[in-house]
Design an enzyme around this catalytic site. Structure first.
Site, PDB file in Angstrom:
ATOM      1  N   HIS A   1       6.085  -5.262   8.402  1.00  0.00           N
ATOM      2  CA  HIS A   1       7.317  -4.502   7.801  1.00  0.00           C
ATOM      3  C   HIS A   1       8.374  -4.400   8.918  1.00  0.00           C
ATOM      4  O   HIS A   1       8.059  -3.930  10.105  1.00  0.00           O
ATOM      5  CB  HIS A   1       6.565  -3.076   7.576  1.00  0.00           C
ATOM      6  CG  HIS A   1       7.574  -1.812   7.315  1.00  0.00           C
ATOM      7  ND1 HIS A   1       7.350  -0.595   7.211  1.00  0.00           N
ATOM      8  CD2 HIS A   1       8.729  -1.949   6.915  1.00  0.00           C
ATOM      9  CE1 HIS A   1       8.219   0.288   6.962  1.00  0.00           C
ATOM     10  NE2 HIS A   1       9.350  -0.724   6.601  1.00  0.00           N
TER      11      HIS A   1
ATOM     12  N   ALA B   1       7.394  -2.085  -1.735  1.00  0.00           N
ATOM     13  CA  ALA B   1       6.934  -0.832  -1.692  1.00  0.00           C
ATOM     14  C   ALA B   1       7.723   0.219  -2.894  1.00  0.00           C
ATOM     15  O   ALA B   1       7.434   0.610  -3.914  1.00  0.00           O
ATOM     16  CB  ALA B   1       6.720  -0.021  -0.465  1.00  0.00           C
TER      17      ALA B   1
ATOM     18  N   CYS C   1       1.502   2.992  10.070  1.00  0.00           N
ATOM     19  CA  CYS C   1       1.954   4.322   9.568  1.00  0.00           C
ATOM     20  C   CYS C   1       2.372   5.054  10.692  1.00  0.00           C
ATOM     21  O   CYS C   1       1.658   5.298  11.582  1.00  0.00           O
ATOM     22  CB  CYS C   1       0.839   4.979   8.910  1.00  0.00           C
ATOM     23  SG  CYS C   1       1.193   6.459   8.398  1.00  0.00           S
TER      24      CYS C   1
ATOM     25  N   GLY D   1       9.905  -4.663   3.299  1.00  0.00           N
ATOM     26  CA  GLY D   1      11.076  -4.063   3.695  1.00  0.00           C
ATOM     27  C   GLY D   1      12.363  -4.385   2.928  1.00  0.00           C
ATOM     28  O   GLY D   1      12.641  -5.531   3.110  1.00  0.00           O
ATOM     29  N   ASP D   2      12.720  -3.458   2.201  1.00  0.00           N
ATOM     30  CA  ASP D   2      13.916  -3.560   1.428  1.00  0.00           C
ATOM     31  C   ASP D   2      13.892  -4.730   0.192  1.00  0.00           C
ATOM     32  O   ASP D   2      15.182  -5.187  -0.040  1.00  0.00           O
ATOM     33  CB  ASP D   2      14.987  -3.786   2.025  1.00  0.00           C
ATOM     34  CG  ASP D   2      15.435  -2.536   2.922  1.00  0.00           C
ATOM     35  OD1 ASP D   2      15.057  -1.571   2.566  1.00  0.00           O
ATOM     36  OD2 ASP D   2      16.400  -2.729   3.942  1.00  0.00           O
TER      37      ASP D   2
ATOM     38  N   PRO E   1       0.782  -1.287   0.077  1.00  0.00           N
ATOM     39  CA  PRO E   1      -0.145   0.013  -0.015  1.00  0.00           C
ATOM     40  C   PRO E   1       0.976   1.435  -0.084  1.00  0.00           C
ATOM     41  O   PRO E   1       1.991   1.427   0.897  1.00  0.00           O
ATOM     42  CB  PRO E   1      -0.705  -0.037   1.290  1.00  0.00           C
ATOM     43  CG  PRO E   1       0.060  -1.015   2.319  1.00  0.00           C
ATOM     44  CD  PRO E   1       0.844  -1.858   1.166  1.00  0.00           C
ATOM     45  N   MET E   2       0.657   2.329  -0.998  1.00  0.00           N
ATOM     46  CA  MET E   2       1.300   3.509  -0.982  1.00  0.00           C
ATOM     47  C   MET E   2       0.468   4.469  -1.227  1.00  0.00           C
ATOM     48  O   MET E   2      -0.079   4.494  -2.413  1.00  0.00           O
ATOM     49  CB  MET E   2       2.466   3.355  -2.030  1.00  0.00           C
ATOM     50  CG  MET E   2       3.562   2.686  -1.419  1.00  0.00           C
ATOM     51  SD  MET E   2       5.010   2.737  -2.679  1.00  0.00           S
ATOM     52  CE  MET E   2       4.385   1.692  -4.027  1.00  0.00           C
ATOM     53  N   VAL E   3       0.339   5.507  -0.257  1.00  0.00           N
ATOM     54  CA  VAL E   3      -0.344   6.848  -0.516  1.00  0.00           C
ATOM     55  C   VAL E   3       0.018   7.353  -1.731  1.00  0.00           C
ATOM     56  O   VAL E   3       1.212   7.563  -1.669  1.00  0.00           O
ATOM     57  CB  VAL E   3      -0.561   7.645   0.483  1.00  0.00           C
ATOM     58  CG1 VAL E   3      -0.875   9.057   0.500  1.00  0.00           C
ATOM     59  CG2 VAL E   3      -1.557   6.740   1.841  1.00  0.00           C
TER      60      VAL E   3
ATOM     61  N   LYS F   1      -1.575  -5.150   8.527  1.00  0.00           N
ATOM     62  CA  LYS F   1      -0.166  -4.684   8.316  1.00  0.00           C
ATOM     63  C   LYS F   1       0.570  -3.917   9.460  1.00  0.00           C
ATOM     64  O   LYS F   1       0.268  -2.841   9.719  1.00  0.00           O
ATOM     65  CB  LYS F   1       0.228  -4.052   7.143  1.00  0.00           C
ATOM     66  CG  LYS F   1       1.558  -3.419   6.484  1.00  0.00           C
ATOM     67  CD  LYS F   1       1.538  -2.960   5.288  1.00  0.00           C
ATOM     68  CE  LYS F   1       3.145  -2.331   4.812  1.00  0.00           C
ATOM     69  NZ  LYS F   1       3.044  -1.067   5.091  1.00  0.00           N
TER      70      LYS F   1
HETATM   71  C1  FNR Z   1       4.234   3.853   2.127  1.00  0.00           C
HETATM   72  N1  FNR Z   1       3.961   3.001   3.250  1.00  0.00           N
HETATM   73  C2  FNR Z   1       2.529   2.746   3.384  1.00  0.00           C
HETATM   74  N2  FNR Z   1       2.135   1.723   4.226  1.00  0.00           N
HETATM   75  C3  FNR Z   1       0.817   1.604   4.706  1.00  0.00           C
HETATM   76  O1  FNR Z   1       0.418   0.527   5.216  1.00  0.00           O
HETATM   77  N3  FNR Z   1      -0.206   2.172   3.984  1.00  0.00           N
HETATM   78  C4  FNR Z   1       0.301   3.353   3.128  1.00  0.00           C
HETATM   79  O2  FNR Z   1      -0.707   3.723   2.667  1.00  0.00           O
HETATM   80  C5  FNR Z   1       1.639   3.690   3.055  1.00  0.00           C
HETATM   81  N4  FNR Z   1       1.906   4.756   2.276  1.00  0.00           N
HETATM   82  C6  FNR Z   1       3.175   4.731   1.591  1.00  0.00           C
HETATM   83  C7  FNR Z   1       3.607   5.655   0.743  1.00  0.00           C
HETATM   84  C8  FNR Z   1       4.749   5.787   0.400  1.00  0.00           C
HETATM   85  C9  FNR Z   1       5.180   6.732  -1.153  1.00  0.00           C
HETATM   86  C10 FNR Z   1       5.791   4.906   0.746  1.00  0.00           C
HETATM   87  C11 FNR Z   1       7.132   5.021   0.159  1.00  0.00           C
HETATM   88  C12 FNR Z   1       5.372   3.934   1.731  1.00  0.00           C
HETATM   89  C13 FNR Z   1       4.911   2.232   3.696  1.00  0.00           C
HETATM   90  C14 FNR Z   1       5.223   0.871   2.639  1.00  0.00           C
HETATM   91  O3  FNR Z   1       4.063   0.157   2.172  1.00  0.00           O
HETATM   92  C15 FNR Z   1       6.314   0.031   3.237  1.00  0.00           C
HETATM   93  O4  FNR Z   1       5.751  -0.431   4.322  1.00  0.00           O
HETATM   94  C16 FNR Z   1       7.537   0.730   3.406  1.00  0.00           C
HETATM   95  O5  FNR Z   1       7.973   1.650   2.168  1.00  0.00           O
HETATM   96  C17 FNR Z   1       8.711  -0.431   3.501  1.00  0.00           C
HETATM   97  O6  FNR Z   1       8.772  -1.179   2.294  1.00  0.00           O
HETATM   98  P1  FNR Z   1       9.965  -1.072   1.069  1.00  0.00           P
HETATM   99  O7  FNR Z   1       9.944   0.669   0.640  1.00  0.00           O
HETATM  100  O8  FNR Z   1      11.316  -0.974   1.831  1.00  0.00           O
HETATM  101  O9  FNR Z   1       9.775  -1.857   0.030  1.00  0.00           O
END
Ligand code: FNR
Length: 347
Positions: free
Chosen positions: A191, A248, A121, A225-226, A24-26, A162
């Site tokens: 995460h 993400a 978050c 994560g990563d 999920p990514m806003v 999550k």
């Molecule tokens: C996020 N992350 C996030 N997590 C979540 O539970 N809900 C959300 O809406 C968001 N929004 C969001 C936006 C953006 C732009 C980023 C970069 C990250 C966190 C994301 O899902 C994830 O947990 C972390 O980014 C770690 O994963 P990576 O980046 O290491 O693959």
């Protein structure tokens, strides 16, 4: 004609335990990104967090041409999705209130494969309101919300959550046991960072195996994560015992990172494909602009000159057409979105 947009569709069991999922990514995890991720090989895609109160009161409309389903308030889309992704789309709710979370879940479950609760978050607005990582400090409320969502939607709609790790491993294990013991979730994404950790801090992947062992076979544990591509996914599986991972930032930079053949070239493939698909789906320009900027900023495949040109064109463009005029100067650049959607449907 057009893609199926009624609420009657055949649900398949949701396969949380296989492959790589889009996190999920806003702003970044919106419909075109999710569709390209699925086409490239993502197993499941999470929607960006939608706060319960934002969804409640929305009107659901279906675009008769494209099939796009929008949940909007005063004509502003709050959540937009396409029936093509429905069987693999997990809707993430932000909530600190069991009743509101249930109400939001009831509104949307017909259009998604599963419902997820954001318990990670760390941003002030979330934690301050008792949402996101705020729920990690109040596991009783976290569990009450999960149970309430479970009771609100039909049994065939799975519920997941999550979380982030807590600073102490013992506290993390106790939290995970409490969540799993509710008996209501099918999947737990961990995460592997604690709430104060930044994304640039290396994920604590070495701490996950104990958690996977503690959960056993009751619930699927997904690592987050990563992870950047199939190769790193495999290393994480070996190190932790999970079968599925969630990506993400690497997917924000290039949604084709899920491909077994490695990510596709951004300049010649991902950016034009994104623009064409988004234009066809009438995806709001401001979000397209933001997502194209992420693709452009972080794509190593772009030559320096092209990247500068892209950024300049994006920065000034106020519509799809303006982007074309400033960049390609060829209106055909935006054609072919319907065919791309057809490819995704068949993928
Ligand atoms: C996020 N992350 C996030 N997590 C979540 O539970 N809900 C959300 O809406 C968001 N929004 C969001 C936006 C953006 C732009 C980023 C970069 C990250 C966190 C994301 O899902 C994830 O947990 C972390 O980014 C770690 O994963 P990576 O980046 O290491 O693959």
């Amino acid at each position: 004609a057009g893609p199926s947009s009624t609420s009657s569709w055949t649900r398949m069991p949701v396969n949380y335990g296989k492959g790589m999922h889009l996190a999920p990514m806003v702003r970044s995890g919106t419909m075109p990104t999710r569709l390209l991720a699925l086409e490239a090989g993502a197993e499941l895609v999470w929607s960006p967090e939608t706060v319960d109160r934002a969804l409640i009161g929305c009107e659901r409309t279906v675009d008769p041409v494209t099939g796009v389903i929008s949940y909007s308030k005063t004509h502003r889309p709050v959540f937009t999705m396409h029936p093509v992704e429905r069987s693999r789309l997990i809707f993430q709710i932000g909530s600190s209130n069991a009743e509101l979370a249930a109400e939001a879940a009831k509104m949307v479950y017909q259009d998604v494969a599963g419902i997820d609760l954001n318990c990670g978050c760390p941003k002030h607005f979330s934690v301050h309101a008792g949402m996101g990582a705020g729920l990690l400090q109040n596991p009783d409320n976290l569990c009450a919300i999960l149970k309430s969502i479970r009771a609100a939607v039909p049994a065939e709609v799975p519920v997941s959550c999550k979380i982030r790790m807590l600073p102490s491993q013992d506290d993390t294990l106790a939290l995970v046991r409490q969540i799993v013991d509710t008996g209501v979730i099918s999947c737990l994404t961990v995460h592997c960072r604690t709430p104060p950790m930044r994304d640039r801090d290396a994920a604590l992947i070495h701490r996950l195996r104990d958690i996977v062992d503690a959960v056993g076979s009751k619930v699927v544990v997904v690592e987050n994560g990563d992870c950047t591509d199939c190769e790193s996914a495999e290393k994480i599986r070996q190190a932790t015992g999970v079968t599925a991972v969630m990506v993400a930032r690497a997917a924000e930079a290039n949604p084709t990172c899920f491909s077994a053949d490695g990510p596709r070239d951004a300049e010649t493939y991902v950016i034009p494909r994104y623009a064409r698909l988004a234009k066809y789906l009438d995806h709001h320009w401001s979000n397209t602009k933001f997502c194209l900027m992420q693709l452009t900023s972080s794509s190593p495949a772009l030559g320096k000159r092209s990247r500068a040109q892209w950024k300049a064109a994006l920065a000034t463009a106020k519509s799809y057409e303006e982007l074309v005029l400033q960049w390609e100067k060829d209106i055909n650049f935006l054609e072919g979105g319907a065919e791309i959607l057809e490819d995704i449907t068949q993928a």
